[in-house]
Design a protein around this motif. Structure first.
Motif, PDB file in Angstrom:
ATOM      1  N   ARG A  39       0.836  -1.206   0.000  1.00 28.04           N
ATOM      2  CA  ARG A  39       0.000   0.000   0.000  1.00 28.04           C
ATOM      3  C   ARG A  39       0.867   1.250   0.000  1.00 28.04           C
ATOM      4  O   ARG A  39       0.561   2.227  -0.687  1.00 28.04           O
ATOM      5  CB  ARG A  39      -0.946  -0.018   1.198  1.00 28.04           C
ATOM      6  CG  ARG A  39      -2.033  -1.067   1.035  1.00 28.04           C
ATOM      7  CD  ARG A  39      -2.867  -1.316   2.275  1.00 28.04           C
ATOM      8  NE  ARG A  39      -3.346  -0.131   2.941  1.00 28.04           N
ATOM      9  CZ  ARG A  39      -3.633  -0.078   4.245  1.00 28.04           C
ATOM     10  NH1 ARG A  39      -3.489  -1.140   5.004  1.00 28.04           N
ATOM     11  NH2 ARG A  39      -4.066   1.028   4.787  1.00 28.04           N
ATOM     12  N   ALA A  40       1.949   1.246   0.766  1.00 27.03           N
ATOM     13  CA  ALA A  40       2.853   2.407   0.804  1.00 27.03           C
ATOM     14  C   ALA A  40       3.558   2.586  -0.531  1.00 27.03           C
ATOM     15  O   ALA A  40       3.731   3.714  -1.004  1.00 27.03           O
ATOM     16  CB  ALA A  40       3.876   2.246   1.930  1.00 27.03           C
ATOM     17  N   LYS A  41       3.943   1.473  -1.145  1.00 27.43           N
ATOM     18  CA  LYS A  41       4.641   1.523  -2.430  1.00 27.43           C
ATOM     19  C   LYS A  41       3.771   2.174  -3.505  1.00 27.43           C
ATOM     20  O   LYS A  41       4.270   2.833  -4.413  1.00 27.43           O
ATOM     21  CB  LYS A  41       5.026   0.100  -2.859  1.00 27.43           C
ATOM     22  CG  LYS A  41       6.075   0.060  -3.950  1.00 27.43           C
ATOM     23  CD  LYS A  41       6.353  -1.368  -4.417  1.00 27.43           C
ATOM     24  CE  LYS A  41       6.848  -2.243  -3.293  1.00 27.43           C
ATOM     25  NZ  LYS A  41       7.225  -3.592  -3.763  1.00 27.43           N
ATOM     26  N   SER A  42       2.469   2.030  -3.386  1.00 25.69           N
ATOM     27  CA  SER A  42       1.565   2.603  -4.373  1.00 25.69           C
ATOM     28  C   SER A  42       1.321   4.091  -4.138  1.00 25.69           C
ATOM     29  O   SER A  42       0.543   4.705  -4.859  1.00 25.69           O
ATOM     30  CB  SER A  42       0.238   1.848  -4.377  1.00 25.69           C
ATOM     31  OG  SER A  42      -0.506   2.153  -3.205  1.00 25.69           O
ATOM     32  N   GLY A  43       1.997   4.664  -3.123  1.00 23.48           N
ATOM     33  CA  GLY A  43       1.861   6.090  -2.856  1.00 23.48           C
ATOM     34  C   GLY A  43       0.865   6.420  -1.765  1.00 23.48           C
ATOM     35  O   GLY A  43       0.656   7.577  -1.426  1.00 23.48           O
ATOM     36  N   ASP A  44       0.259   5.415  -1.210  1.00 18.92           N
ATOM     37  CA  ASP A  44      -0.677   5.597  -0.107  1.00 18.92           C
ATOM     38  C   ASP A  44       0.117   5.881   1.176  1.00 18.92           C
ATOM     39  O   ASP A  44       1.332   5.722   1.217  1.00 18.92           O
ATOM     40  CB  ASP A  44      -1.510   4.320   0.049  1.00 18.92           C
ATOM     41  CG  ASP A  44      -2.769   4.519   0.867  1.00 18.92           C
ATOM     42  OD1 ASP A  44      -3.060   5.662   1.257  1.00 18.92           O
ATOM     43  OD2 ASP A  44      -3.457   3.512   1.120  1.00 18.92           O
ATOM     44  N   PHE A  45      -0.555   6.328   2.220  1.00 22.51           N
ATOM     45  CA  PHE A  45       0.065   6.568   3.523  1.00 22.51           C
ATOM     46  C   PHE A  45      -0.653   5.700   4.558  1.00 22.51           C
ATOM     47  O   PHE A  45      -1.326   6.204   5.450  1.00 22.51           O
ATOM     48  CB  PHE A  45      -0.040   8.049   3.919  1.00 22.51           C
ATOM     49  CG  PHE A  45       0.545   8.965   2.891  1.00 22.51           C
ATOM     50  CD1 PHE A  45       1.907   9.180   2.846  1.00 22.51           C
ATOM     51  CD2 PHE A  45      -0.261   9.608   1.964  1.00 22.51           C
ATOM     52  CE1 PHE A  45       2.469  10.023   1.901  1.00 22.51           C
ATOM     53  CE2 PHE A  45       0.288  10.454   1.010  1.00 22.51           C
ATOM     54  CZ  PHE A  45       1.646  10.656   0.975  1.00 22.51           C
ATOM     55  N   PRO A  46      -0.513   4.380   4.434  1.00 22.36           N
ATOM     56  CA  PRO A  46      -1.301   3.483   5.282  1.00 22.36           C
ATOM     57  C   PRO A  46      -0.773   3.374   6.703  1.00 22.36           C
ATOM     58  O   PRO A  46       0.387   3.666   6.982  1.00 22.36           O
ATOM     59  CB  PRO A  46      -1.154   2.140   4.568  1.00 22.36           C
ATOM     60  CG  PRO A  46       0.211   2.205   3.984  1.00 22.36           C
ATOM     61  CD  PRO A  46       0.370   3.642   3.542  1.00 22.36           C
ATOM     62  N   TYR A  78       3.027   2.372  10.739  1.00 23.71           N
ATOM     63  CA  TYR A  78       2.837   3.281   9.610  1.00 23.71           C
ATOM     64  C   TYR A  78       3.627   2.789   8.405  1.00 23.71           C
ATOM     65  O   TYR A  78       4.724   2.260   8.547  1.00 23.71           O
ATOM     66  CB  TYR A  78       3.364   4.683   9.951  1.00 23.71           C
ATOM     67  CG  TYR A  78       2.591   5.387  11.024  1.00 23.71           C
ATOM     68  CD1 TYR A  78       1.521   6.208  10.695  1.00 23.71           C
ATOM     69  CD2 TYR A  78       2.945   5.255  12.363  1.00 23.71           C
ATOM     70  CE1 TYR A  78       0.818   6.877  11.678  1.00 23.71           C
ATOM     71  CE2 TYR A  78       2.245   5.921  13.347  1.00 23.71           C
ATOM     72  CZ  TYR A  78       1.182   6.728  13.000  1.00 23.71           C
ATOM     73  OH  TYR A  78       0.482   7.390  13.981  1.00 23.71           O
ATOM     74  N   GLY A  79       3.099   3.023   7.227  1.00 27.05           N
ATOM     75  CA  GLY A  79       3.815   2.795   5.984  1.00 27.05           C
ATOM     76  C   GLY A  79       3.985   4.122   5.262  1.00 27.05           C
ATOM     77  O   GLY A  79       3.031   4.889   5.144  1.00 27.05           O
TER      78      GLY A  79
END
Length: 90
Positions: A39-46, A78-79
């Motif tokens: 999810r973080a790799k896709s630009g999200d801030f999970p 956090y990611g």
């Protein structure tokens, strides 16, 4: 209800976190971390929350493993999409 061991514990100086897990608990944590990373790799801030049953969750065990440490009832992971982490977003 879970059928594994997974605890986060902090020492009395609050300088060390210990993670205790059986194979199933560690596999659960690894799977959760990989999902967060994607999810973080896709630009999200999970972020994800993990709680003991006493705190309304089911992800963490409630049985403290070290007599000297304190059981952590809530873990928030956090990611971030970059190595700068949360600094640019404060």
């Amino acid at each position: 209800m879970m059928d594994y061991l997974l605890t986060f514990e902090i020492d009395e100086s609050s300088e060390q976190v210990s993670i205790h897990g059986d194979p199933e608990g560690l596999a659960f944590l690894a799977k959760e971390l990989l999902k967060l990373a994607e999810r973080a790799k896709s630009g999200d801030f999970p972020h994800d929350h993990y709680f003991t049953e006493e705190w309304g969750g089911y992800q963490l065990s409630s049985e403290q493993q070290s007599e000297k440490d304190r059981l952590v009832n809530h873990v928030k992971i956090y990611g971030w999409p970059t190595k700068e982490g949360g600094r640019p977003y404060r």
